[in-house]
Design a protein around this motif. Structure first.
Motif, PDB file in Angstrom:
ATOM      1  N   UNK A 292       0.820  -1.211   0.000  1.00 36.86           N
ATOM      2  CA  UNK A 292       0.000   0.000   0.000  1.00 36.86           C
ATOM      3  C   UNK A 292       0.855   1.261   0.000  1.00 36.86           C
ATOM      4  N   UNK A 293       0.215   2.334  -0.456  1.00 36.80           N
ATOM      5  CA  UNK A 293       0.831   3.655  -0.465  1.00 36.80           C
ATOM      6  C   UNK A 293       0.276   4.456   0.714  1.00 36.80           C
ATOM      7  N   UNK A 294       0.825   5.613   0.915  1.00 39.31           N
ATOM      8  CA  UNK A 294       0.364   6.462   2.015  1.00 39.31           C
ATOM      9  C   UNK A 294      -1.125   6.769   1.880  1.00 39.31           C
ATOM     10  N   UNK A 295      -1.553   7.042   0.628  1.00 41.08           N
ATOM     11  CA  UNK A 295      -2.953   7.407   0.405  1.00 41.08           C
ATOM     12  C   UNK A 295      -3.908   6.214   0.512  1.00 41.08           C
ATOM     13  N   UNK A 299      -8.119   2.880   3.549  1.00 40.41           N
ATOM     14  CA  UNK A 299      -8.797   1.713   2.976  1.00 40.41           C
ATOM     15  C   UNK A 299      -8.224   0.421   3.555  1.00 40.41           C
ATOM     16  N   UNK A 300      -6.908   0.337   3.634  1.00 41.38           N
ATOM     17  CA  UNK A 300      -6.270  -0.866   4.178  1.00 41.38           C
ATOM     18  C   UNK A 300      -6.687  -1.064   5.637  1.00 41.38           C
ATOM     19  N   UNK A 301      -6.821   0.037   6.366  1.00 40.67           N
ATOM     20  CA  UNK A 301      -7.268  -0.061   7.757  1.00 40.67           C
ATOM     21  C   UNK A 301      -8.669  -0.676   7.834  1.00 40.67           C
ATOM     22  N   UNK A 319      -1.390  -4.897   9.484  1.00 43.97           N
ATOM     23  CA  UNK A 319      -2.507  -4.541  10.357  1.00 43.97           C
ATOM     24  C   UNK A 319      -2.051  -3.662  11.520  1.00 43.97           C
ATOM     25  N   UNK A 320      -0.946  -4.024  12.139  1.00 46.06           N
ATOM     26  CA  UNK A 320      -0.481  -3.251  13.292  1.00 46.06           C
ATOM     27  C   UNK A 320       0.052  -1.887  12.870  1.00 46.06           C
ATOM     28  N   UNK A 321       0.549  -1.803  11.644  1.00 47.42           N
ATOM     29  CA  UNK A 321       1.052  -0.519  11.152  1.00 47.42           C
ATOM     30  C   UNK A 321      -0.090   0.446  10.855  1.00 47.42           C
TER      31      UNK A 321
END
Length: 344
Positions: A292-295, A299-301, A319-321
């Protein structure tokens, strides 16, 4: 005993003859059906050139409808210009689209723009897909079902009209791809140039209804979609189709596996999270790795909070990040303790 043997022999002979005759009739029917299907795709000039002399004589002496005058056909056949008429028809100077020429002088007829499109179909001279039609409904009235198997009929305005009205010819146009692979190029271009639009929504829905197998064909082919474009195509399906209908395009879980195994799938610009997450859940997607990218973090969260991933070290770090902002280097030493302290 001998009489019985004679009876059995004759019975077998008759049955064999009947079976042979049935086979001959079936072959004859098949041949006629094949010829009829062929004629459906031919213009008048091609049909005439395919007829033998006896059949051509029949062609020039058709049965007329009851409302025509009794001597109408005889007057034409006895005319000194009948030979000229046959010459003009046989050589394609007058064809089945003759009405398109003469209708120019009548009101409510297709416009010059639309007539040009109709004539391009007859002349087998394809126009650009984006060629504008003034009145797609009027054009449709002038087309036969067989026309939809010709590449010259492929037009964005016409397809948009069929999708909007859900006309019966839509299915025929889609079916043309079964015999002509170049049709896929047309349909892909229609989708590509209208992404996120109403017409794309209608197209995706029609595709799901009529040819759900195309989703897999397009995504797995290296010649239909551009490299990486399958993600956009699938994304439109996830956005446009209700979760309960996604199963139609996910036979053998091919789509679930393809998304789950693609680390870059969530690298999306302005994703519609409210539509995407339910679709991913409906497909039972489980990411094994996410690049994933910063942007993409929000969504990943969401994906991680919905447990749309397999439990492995890579995904644990992700996940933890994104949830707790723990650096990847510290995950192995802090993960268990942190999860115990933050079970929610």
């Amino acid at each position: 005993m001998e009489a019985n043997e004679e009876y059995i022999r004759r019975k077998a002979y008759i049955e064999d003859q009947g079976s042979q005759r049935q086979k001959e009739l079936s072959e004859e029917i098949w041949s006629l059906q094949e010829k009829l299907a062929k004629w459906d795709t031919m213009n008048l000039r091609e049909v005439l050139s395919d007829l033998d002399p006896k059949m051509e004589d029949t062609f020039w002496s058709p049965e007329l409808p009851s409302y025509e005058p009794k001597n109408y056909l005889a007057e034409i056949q006895n005319s000194k210009n009948f030979g000229l008429l046959k010459y003009l028809v046989r050589n394609g100077y007058i064809d089945e689209n003759y009405a398109a020429y003469v209708s120019y002088f009548y009101p409510n007829s297709p416009t010059a723009q639309d007539r040009n499109f109709l004539l391009s179909i007859t002349d087998r001279a394809s126009l650009e897909y984006v060629y504008h039609l003034d009145q797609p409904d009027a054009v449709l009235e002038c087309l036969e079902e067989a026309d939809f198997f010709h590449r010259e009929v492929r037009n964005f305005d016409l397809l948009s009209y069929l999708l909007r009205t859900k006309g019966p010819h839509l299915r025929t146009l889609l079916q043309s791809a079964a015999t002509d692979q170049s049709a896929h190029t047309f349909f892909v271009e229609f989708w590509r140039t209208g992404r996120r639009s109403t017409r794309a929504f209608r197209f995706i829905c029609a595709l799901c209804q009529e040819h759900p197998e195309w989703f897999r064909i397009w995504c797995e082919s290296k010649s239909i979609l551009l490299e990486g474009e399958w993600r956009l195509f699938v994304l439109d399906a996830l956005y446009f189709l209700p979760p309960e209908r996604l199963s139609r395009i996910n036979k053998e879980n091919w789509l679930t596996e393809r998304i789950s195994d693609d680390p870059k799938f969530l690298q999306l610009d302005s994703p519609n999270v409210q539509r995407l997450i339910p679709a991913l859940k409906a497909l039972s997607v489980r990411f094994s790795q996410i690049d994933y990218r910063e942007e993409d973090i929000s969504l990943v969260r969401e994906v991680c909070q919905e447990n749309l991933y397999t439990l492995n070290l890579s995904m644990l770090k992700t996940a933890m990040a994104v949830i707790w902002s723990i650096p990847p280097a510290e995950v192995e030493s802090r993960s268990y303790t942190h999860i115990l302290r933050h079970p929610g």
